[in-house]
Design an enzyme around this catalytic site. Structure first.
Site, PDB file in Angstrom:
ATOM      1  N   ASP A 250     -27.537   5.886  29.573  1.00 35.30           N
ATOM      2  CA  ASP A 250     -28.757   6.345  30.239  1.00 35.30           C
ATOM      3  C   ASP A 250     -28.753   7.849  30.445  1.00 35.30           C
ATOM      4  O   ASP A 250     -29.490   8.374  31.278  1.00 35.30           O
ATOM      5  CB  ASP A 250     -28.906   5.632  31.584  1.00 35.30           C
ATOM      6  CG  ASP A 250     -27.796   5.998  32.569  1.00 35.30           C
ATOM      7  OD1 ASP A 250     -26.643   6.116  32.120  1.00 35.30           O
ATOM      8  OD2 ASP A 250     -28.095   6.171  33.765  1.00 35.30           O
TER       9      ASP A 250
ATOM     10  N   ASP B  41     -30.085  11.509  34.466  1.00 32.61           N
ATOM     11  CA  ASP B  41     -29.560  10.139  34.495  1.00 32.61           C
ATOM     12  C   ASP B  41     -30.596   9.213  35.122  1.00 32.61           C
ATOM     13  O   ASP B  41     -31.340   9.624  36.037  1.00 32.61           O
ATOM     14  CB  ASP B  41     -28.280  10.064  35.338  1.00 32.61           C
ATOM     15  CG  ASP B  41     -27.035  10.391  34.528  1.00 32.61           C
ATOM     16  OD1 ASP B  41     -27.172  10.618  33.314  1.00 32.61           O
ATOM     17  OD2 ASP B  41     -25.944  10.432  35.117  1.00 32.61           O
TER      18      ASP B  41
END
Length: 369
Positions: free
Chosen positions: A271, A228
């Protein structure tokens, strides 16, 4: 008159003539045969005339049918040909001239080995031979002509006579280059992320299953990384979504540069990125790649001349010889990712499927993210 003169000159003459009798067309074949004296003088000639109207009408109908067939085949976008039992062209439609820049006449009587590019002739040979043995063949081929290529769908149909023997092959080819291009584009859209060009969720799952099956069959180790971008929402909120997209694209480039060409980098959503590391020799290799990725993020991403500091958190699941299923491996990597986030981000955590052991990397001091 000219035929009579020839006959009286000592030549045997055969000719055809046409006449209208009773409002109908009649066709005749006449034969003038000189009668010669002992000394070679022409005494006269015998004349024999046959009614060939029925035969001539049949020939005219056949010629008209052939002309109609030629007109149809010459105006079809498909390649149509007939090869005899020795692989020689006996018929080619006009499309050959458009595809190969050669006249149809230059092909007739020649073997396909003589007129086609060698690579295409080699690809076509087994299908022609199969058709000559009596089998219909439908296939797809790449047709090479100099520097250009066409993808074609080809059908080879055996020409059988009344006794069942095969005399030749009918050949039909359609250009499917544009179709293949569209199919490739659709496949790209279906399996790859439009923003970053990375594999998407569907492609990732297929590759992960392939990796697991290969490891189960051949042995070897693999690892899965969940990744992430730290505080990605802040980037979107402060710099805008265009900046966020630029960051995602740059992260994708850096991730691909950090792994081998045999590994898979995918973007699942937002993301969230995931990496499949295949064919690992040890657990330490996956940790080395994690350090490499963390280091690759130290350089800010530049958008509109403004630097944007970016860090990432990584969870690693290593499957040595446990043969975990995909969901188990994903769960293990997801858990390791949450540990990395809980540890302050900009770091990685490692989970070993063989014992559930966790290894940790010291948290780096990140720039403002």
């Amino acid at each position: 008159a000219p035929h009579i003169e020839q006959a009286l000159g000592g030549q045997q003459v055969t000719f055809e003539s046409h006449a209208q009798v009773g409002g109908k067309d009649w066709h005749y074949q006449s034969n003038y045969i000189p009668e010669l004296a002992a000394d070679g003088r022409v005494l006269g000639f015998y004349a024999m005339t046959f009614d060939i109207t029925a035969r001539k009408n049949a020939e005219l109908r056949q010629a008209a049918d052939e002309e109609r067939l030629r007109t149809i085949t010459d105006n079809l976008p498909a390649l149509i040909a007939y090869l005899d039992h020795e692989g020689r062209y006996r018929f080619c439609n006009k499309t050959h001239e458009h595809w190969f820049d050669q006249s149809v006449a230059s092909w007739l009587g020649k073997s396909y080995w003589q007129v086609l590019d060698s690579s295409f002739a080699e690809a076509q040979a087994p299908h022609v031979e199969a058709a000559l043995r009596g089998a219909r063949v439908d296939t797809e081929l790449t047709l090479c002509n100099g520097d250009s290529e066409r993808m074609v769908r080809a059908s080879y149909l055996p020409h059988r006579t009344a006794d069942g023997s095969v005399q030749g092959v009918y050949l039909l080819m359609n250009d499917i280059t544009n179709l293949k291009t569209v199919q490739a584009q659709l496949s790209q859209l279906a399996r790859f992320d439009m923003l970053t060009g990375l594999a998407n969720r569907r492609e990732f799952h297929d590759r992960l299953e392939t990796t697991i099956v290969r490891s189960q069959r051949l042995g070897g180790s693999h690892a899965l990384m969940f990744l992430d971008i730290d505080h990605f929402k802040r980037i979107n909120d402060s710099a805008g979504h265009a900046a966020g997209d630029a960051v995602l694209c740059e992260i994708a480039v850096r991730l691909q540069a950090s792994v081998r060409s045999t590994d898979t980098v995918a973007r699942l959503a937002g993301d969230e990125f995931v990496l499949i590391l295949d064919g690992l020799g040890s657990a330490e290799e996956s940790q080395f790649i994690a350090r490499k990725i963390i280091a690759a993020m130290e350089k800010p991403v530049v958008f509109c001349a403004a630097p944007i500091a970016v860090t990432v958190s990584i969870g690693i699941a290593f499957d040595g010889d446990c043969a975990l299923e995909s969901e188990e491996l994903l769960s293990l990597a997801d858990g390791a990712l949450y540990e990395a986030k809980a540890a302050g981000r900009n770091t990685w955590r490692f989970a070993d499927a063989r014992g559930g052991a966790r290894r940790r990397e010291p948290v780096r001091q990140a720039n403002a993210a």
